[in-house]
Design a protein around this motif. Structure first.
Motif, short mmCIF file in Angstrom:
data_model
loop_
_atom_site.label_atom_id
_atom_site.label_comp_id
_atom_site.label_asym_id
_atom_site.label_seq_id
_atom_site.Cartn_x
_atom_site.Cartn_y
_atom_site.Cartn_z
N TYR A 16 56.55 -42.95 17.41
CA TYR A 16 55.36 -42.60 16.62
C TYR A 16 54.19 -43.53 16.98
N ALA A 17 54.52 -44.81 17.21
CA ALA A 17 53.46 -45.77 17.56
C ALA A 17 52.94 -45.46 18.96
N ALA A 18 53.85 -45.05 19.84
CA ALA A 18 53.42 -44.68 21.20
C ALA A 18 52.48 -43.46 21.12
N ALA A 19 52.80 -42.53 20.23
CA ALA A 19 51.96 -41.33 20.09
C ALA A 19 50.56 -41.71 19.63
N ALA A 20 50.47 -42.64 18.69
CA ALA A 20 49.15 -43.08 18.21
C ALA A 20 48.39 -43.75 19.36
N HIS A 21 49.10 -44.53 20.13
CA HIS A 21 48.48 -45.24 21.26
C HIS A 21 47.93 -44.24 22.28
N VAL A 22 48.75 -43.26 22.63
CA VAL A 22 48.33 -42.26 23.62
C VAL A 22 47.10 -41.49 23.13
N ALA A 23 47.03 -41.27 21.82
CA ALA A 23 45.90 -40.52 21.25
C ALA A 23 44.68 -41.41 21.00
N ASP A 24 44.77 -42.69 21.41
CA ASP A 24 43.69 -43.65 21.18
C ASP A 24 43.31 -43.68 19.69
N ARG B 218 46.20 -51.36 9.16
CA ARG B 218 45.59 -50.57 10.23
C ARG B 218 45.66 -51.27 11.59
N GLY B 219 45.50 -50.46 12.60
CA GLY B 219 45.23 -51.01 13.92
C GLY B 219 46.41 -51.62 14.64
N THR B 220 47.60 -51.31 14.20
CA THR B 220 48.76 -51.86 14.88
C THR B 220 48.80 -51.36 16.31
N SER B 221 48.97 -52.26 17.24
CA SER B 221 49.01 -51.81 18.63
C SER B 221 50.43 -51.45 19.00
#
Ligand SMILES: Cc1ncc(COP(=O)(O)O)c(C=O)c1O
Length: 407
Positions: free
Chosen positions: A139-147, A10-13
């Protein structure tokens, strides 16, 4: 740690740079041993369809206009009709409410998780977004943008290079708002079967999350078209809820620079997404939509595209098969080679550049380290078969010689 938790972290930045920037840093100051051949970037190089210029010229005036966010009726109809033909959907996708244009699938992937989060309103500070590992870095950027917290599921040979859906905790799934998955996968070129898709759809409905099915390689297959998630939904009775499929002209029609793709699926999600996109997202230029209308009505150029890739996979088999065993994936245009016998991905990448002038991408740059320090791409290199045949032949012969010499 219970066994089921080993598959994810979890929690990968957000990765601080993309794999190509990391590769440039790795090879900075290194001199290629022979004239360089670049086999890294997944940018199609085959000819663009010959009608492209004509359609653009006919629709030039459209560049003056701001396009509608939900596309033209012709665009939506062409996509729904293509999906119908490709997946025998019997009219399952309603052109009016089931299709949205995207500036390429990447743009839709970036904006997907944030809308999933808003729409589901699970009341969590940091809901989960599940990704395969290795993964397409957007996909990681999408997770980041969605906080959201990115949760990585290893996609390794033991589970057909797809996330293992049987290993997931119910608590995690309850916290999930978006599940990103490519099929055919990049980098491995494997496709989910109908049973896999149906299991995932079942989980999405039970635990309330959206599936973002990235099918941008769906038309680049060897001989059998990979099944799509919409087909799986058809066989479950035709309900499209919780499903968003994304695709584009980039790989199918060698039009990566046109930036034209689509999302299709859950009409309720798409309706609300279109509202959000009307505030936030770039529209697709009308002339690009006109090219898409034409391109989705033509399969001849796509068949030719597949033939050209298949020729290159034959060359790959001839050079590398005797050393590595079969190397041809069922779909996509990458070789995903396990070079663990020769070292880790980074050192092999460096040595190939220095000794053979062949630039490849270390698999570890396409994946994230798991909490136990493992990285599912650590012993792999990715080679893109987008270069012309002659160049591909030379690069793969050099690679085979290098592997043979160092064995
Ligand atoms: C797995 C995957 N998804 C999405 C994309 C983005 O493609 P598009 O050009 O449709 O935005 C790529 C491009 O390389 C990709 O490899």
């Amino acid at each position: 740690m219970v066994a089921s938790q080993k598959a994810y972290k979890r929690g990968t930045s957000l990765p601080s740079s993309n794999p190509f920037q990391r590769l440039a840093e790795l090879l900075d100051g290194e001199t290629p041993g022979l004239d360089p051949i670049i086999m890294t970037i997944g940018e199609p190089q085959h000819a663009i369809p010959d009608f492209t210029a004509e359609v653009l010229a006919e629709n030039m005036a459209g560049f003056r206009r701001y396009p509608p966010i939900n596309g033209t009726p012709e665009f939506r109809a062409a996509i729904a009709a293509w999906l119908d033909r490709r997946y025998q959907l019997n009219g399952l996708v309603d052109p009016e409410h089931g299709v949205l244009p995207l500036n390429g699938s990447r743009e839709g992937l970036s904006f997907g998780a944030i809308s999933a989060r808003d729409q589901l309103d699970k009341g969590l500070d940091h809901p989960a977004v599940i990704l395969p590992n290795p993964f397409y870095q957007t996909y990681a950027a999408a997770a980041h943008v969605a906080d959201a917290q990115a949760v990585l599921l290893d996609a390794v040979p033991g589970n057909n290079f797809l996330p293992d859906l049987t290993s997931l905790d119910a608590d995690l799934l309850d916290e999930t708002v978006a599940f990103y998955i490519a099929s055919p996968t990049n980098p491995e070129g494997h496709a989910a079967d109908i049973a896999y898709w149906q299991r995932l759809i079942g989980l999405a409905r039970k635990h309330r999350f959206f599936i973002f099915a990235d099918e941008c390689y769906s038309e680049i297959y060897r001989d059998t078209p990979p099944p799509g998630i919409l087909e799986a939904a058809r066989d479950m009775g035709g309900d499209l809820s919780n499903i968003v499929v994304l695709n584009s002209l980039s790989k199918r029609s060698n039009l990566a620079g046109l930036r034209c793709g689509f999302a299709a699926g859950d009409p309720e999600f798409l309706r609300k997404w279109a509202k959000f996109r009307g505030l936030a997202a770039p529209q697709v230029p009308l002339p690009a939509q006109a090219v898409a209308v034409r391109a989705y009505q033509d399969e001849a150029h796509v068949a030719e595209n597949r033939r050209l890739y298949n020729d290159k996979f034959e060359v790959a088999e001839r050079h590398l098969g005797p050393i590595l065993g079969p190397v041809t994936p069922e779909a996509g245009f990458f070789l995903w080679l396990d070079i663990g016998r020769w070292g880790d991905a980074v050192s092999v990448t460096k040595a190939l550049w220095r000794d053979a002038g062949v630039k490849v991408l270390p698999g570890s740059y396409l994946a994230s380290d798991q909490s136990d320090g493992s990285n599912p791409g650590r012993t792999y290199i990715r080679i893109s078969l987008t270069a012309p045949l002659v160049q591909t032949d030379t690069a793969l012969r050099r690679l085979a010689n290098w592997l043979g010499d160092k064995a």
